[in-house]
Design an enzyme around this catalytic site. Structure first.
Site, PDB file in Angstrom:
ATOM      1  N   ASP A  99       6.118   0.946   7.030  1.00 11.03           N
ATOM      2  CA  ASP A  99       4.697   0.636   6.830  1.00 11.03           C
ATOM      3  C   ASP A  99       4.120   1.505   5.716  1.00 11.03           C
ATOM      4  OD1 ASP A  99       2.134  -0.317   7.146  1.00 11.03           O
ATOM      5  OD2 ASP A  99       1.741   0.756   9.004  1.00 11.03           O
ATOM      6  N   HIS A 111       0.831  -1.206   0.000  1.00  9.59           N
ATOM      7  CA  HIS A 111       0.000   0.000   0.000  1.00  9.59           C
ATOM      8  C   HIS A 111       0.866   1.256   0.000  1.00  9.59           C
ATOM      9  CE1 HIS A 111       0.473   0.925   4.367  1.00  9.59           C
ATOM     10  NE2 HIS A 111       0.441  -0.391   4.547  1.00  9.59           N
ATOM     11  N   GLU A 168       2.825  -7.201   3.305  1.00  6.70           N
ATOM     12  CA  GLU A 168       3.575  -6.597   4.407  1.00  6.70           C
ATOM     13  C   GLU A 168       3.577  -7.421   5.696  1.00  6.70           C
ATOM     14  OE1 GLU A 168       1.849  -2.991   6.019  1.00  6.70           O
ATOM     15  OE2 GLU A 168      -0.122  -3.540   5.265  1.00  6.70           O
ATOM     16  N   ASP A 221      -0.491   4.407   1.026  1.00  9.95           N
ATOM     17  CA  ASP A 221      -0.939   5.375   2.027  1.00  9.95           C
ATOM     18  C   ASP A 221      -0.225   5.158   3.354  1.00  9.95           C
ATOM     19  OD1 ASP A 221      -2.379   2.909   2.280  1.00  9.95           O
ATOM     20  OD2 ASP A 221      -3.815   3.892   3.610  1.00  9.95           O
ATOM     21  N   GLU A 274      -5.118   1.304   2.571  1.00  3.48           N
ATOM     22  CA  GLU A 274      -4.985   0.160   3.485  1.00  3.48           C
ATOM     23  C   GLU A 274      -5.140   0.588   4.935  1.00  3.48           C
ATOM     24  OE1 GLU A 274      -3.124  -2.717   6.182  1.00  3.48           O
ATOM     25  OE2 GLU A 274      -2.503  -0.642   5.815  1.00  3.48           O
ATOM     26  N   GLU A 275      -4.668   1.795   5.254  1.00  2.00           N
ATOM     27  CA  GLU A 275      -4.666   2.238   6.649  1.00  2.00           C
ATOM     28  C   GLU A 275      -6.060   2.575   7.179  1.00  2.00           C
ATOM     29  OE1 GLU A 275      -2.319   1.770   8.455  1.00  2.00           O
ATOM     30  OE2 GLU A 275      -0.413   1.972   7.402  1.00  2.00           O
TER      31      GLU A 275
END
Length: 444
Positions: free
Chosen positions: A123, A91, A185, A93, A157-158
């Protein structure tokens, strides 16, 4: 204008280029607040990725699910197209960061003390950059992987992946035709046992997401009066009961396998009736593992009232709940008992837990690539206490793993960096990840 001399310069090694790629991505603010009106959006980063792929002849599609919420998908043909394709997803974001709390600006991409600093460094713009570096190297040198590799750089994703992986899986599933397995991840990172041995945690399971809101109702009134029907009081009591509650220990197959491996390596006696005793001896990763032996529920937000001297008629709280595989319905019953009959429960988001086995050719390929680059490596399965885009892609029948390899310094508290202050990734860890992924993706 590019001179002939410039064009004749040798292409950078992927282990060098990954630093520049990661740094560029860190400097692009892709903050996801959970609200399209205030999120920075991923389009700038998506265009950057698409351009870097195009530079080496890889065609991609850029898909917006909402203005600014962009995703990039590309396919690298393999030499054996009859084999199932591998999805590699990351991802773009990141969660918000308050610059006043950081030692460096969170979107500076500063290189300091052997680390790249910035929101998203682990991340997960590190993995995004590693994959990009490997693919660019392949294209320049004529390498073709054995199986098709599908790349997906996603938005959102977050905040649950609605505008990213779920959008792609539901609206553009044809892009993933033939994909049978995936890596993403929060897996493949090292935990140092001693100078010659390191565990590498490969994610084979992740807890479910059960985000909910509690709603309390009461009788509005003046703040100066005696009041026995206060929505804030009722809500606060329910929230406190949840926040203090420890759910029962449940050891899943993945966690049991992890604990058995760790106990053997560390020489820790494992009591099946008291896994927490073994987990407590794991140091910095005990927080990650400790959250995978029970359901969890943590209050995160409160909302009530509109004036200091008015008792409101309504109050609400947000609870971040994470359920073990097969435990979501049980968790709901447990929460209902905790909050009581007068508090309403509303689910904001619900996504299932995932679990697969630690076996097969893909796991063997991951393990071989790690050991080739680190002879002291011992790959082990583990469960992630959070959730990833794998929840969306698993709905397409894809077997998902977390494998974003990083060799980490023994004294780095890796888990504390996720969504934390001064997020950073070691440069030599990035370079290690590129070498491992290059080996793994060529032949997996």
């Amino acid at each position: 204008m590019t001179s002939n001399a410039d064009s004749a310069l040798p292409a950078p090694a992927p282990t060098d280029e990954v630093v520049d790629l990661c740094r560029d991505l860190l400097r692009i603010d892709t903050t996801n607040t959970g609200d399209n009106a205030t999120s920075a959006g991923e389009r700038h980063a998506a265009e950057y990725v698409a351009a870097k792929l195009a530079e080496v002849g890889v065609e991609s599609v850029l898909l917006e699910s909402a203005p600014g919420r962009a995703n990039v998908v590309a396919r690298i043909p393999g030499t054996e197209p009859s084999r199932g394709a591998l999805l590699v997803h990351g991802h773009l974001d990141v969660v918000p960061a308050d610059a006043d709390e950081w030692s460096v600006h969170p979107f500076s991409g500063e290189l300091r003390d052997g680390y790249l600093w910035g929101r998203g460094a682990i991340d997960m713009k590190d993995f995004d950059a590693m994959v990009l570096a490997v693919v660019r190297h392949w294209q320049r040198t004529g390498v073709r992987p054995t199986r098709d590799i599908v790349l997906a750089y996603t938005a959102d994703e977050e905040a649950g992946s609605e505008y990213g992986a779920h959008f792609l899986a539901h609206r553009h599933r044809e892009l993933f035709d033939g994909c049978t397995e995936a890596i993403g991840e929060v897996g493949g990172f090292s935990y140092t046992v001693d100078d010659s041995r390191r565990l590498y945690l490969i994610e084979t399971a992740q807890k479910g997401i059960d985000w909910l809101r509690l709603h309390a109702k009461g009788r509005p009134g003046h703040g100066s009066m005696v009041h026995d029907d206060n929505a804030v009081t009722a809500l606060a009591e329910a929230v406190a009961r949840i926040g203090r509650h420890r759910f029962p220990v449940v050891v899943t197959d993945t966690v049991r396998a992890f604990l058995e491996e760790v106990s053997e390596v560390l020489g820790i006696e494992l009591d099946p009736d008291d896994p927490e005793a073994a987990i407590a001896k794991l140091g910095p990763i005990s927080n990650i593992i400790g959250a995978t032996i029970r359901n969890t529920a943590n209050p995160t937000r409160l909302a009530a009232g509109y004036k200091d001297n008015v008792i409101p008629g309504r109050a609400s709280a947000t609870i971040d709940c994470r359920s073990l595989p097969g435990q979501s319905e049980l968790l709901e019953r447990q929460l209902r008992e905790l909050v009581g009959p007068d508090i309403a429960i509303e689910y904001v988001q619900r996504q299932p837990a995932l679990e697969t086995t630690f076996d097969g050719d893909l796991v063997a390929a991951m393990s071989a690539a790690l050991v080739a680059e680190d002879p002291g490596a011992r790959p082990v399965p583990y469960m992630l206490s959070g959730g990833t885009d794998a929840k969306a892609f698993s709905q397409l029948g894809i077997r998902c793993f977390g494998f974003a390899p990083l060799r980490l310094p023994a004294d780095l508290n890796f888990s504390a960096l996720f969504h934390g202050i001064d997020e950073r990734v070691p440069v030599d860890g990035l370079q290690f990840g590129v070498r491992v992924l290059d080996r793994f993706l060529r032949t997996c």
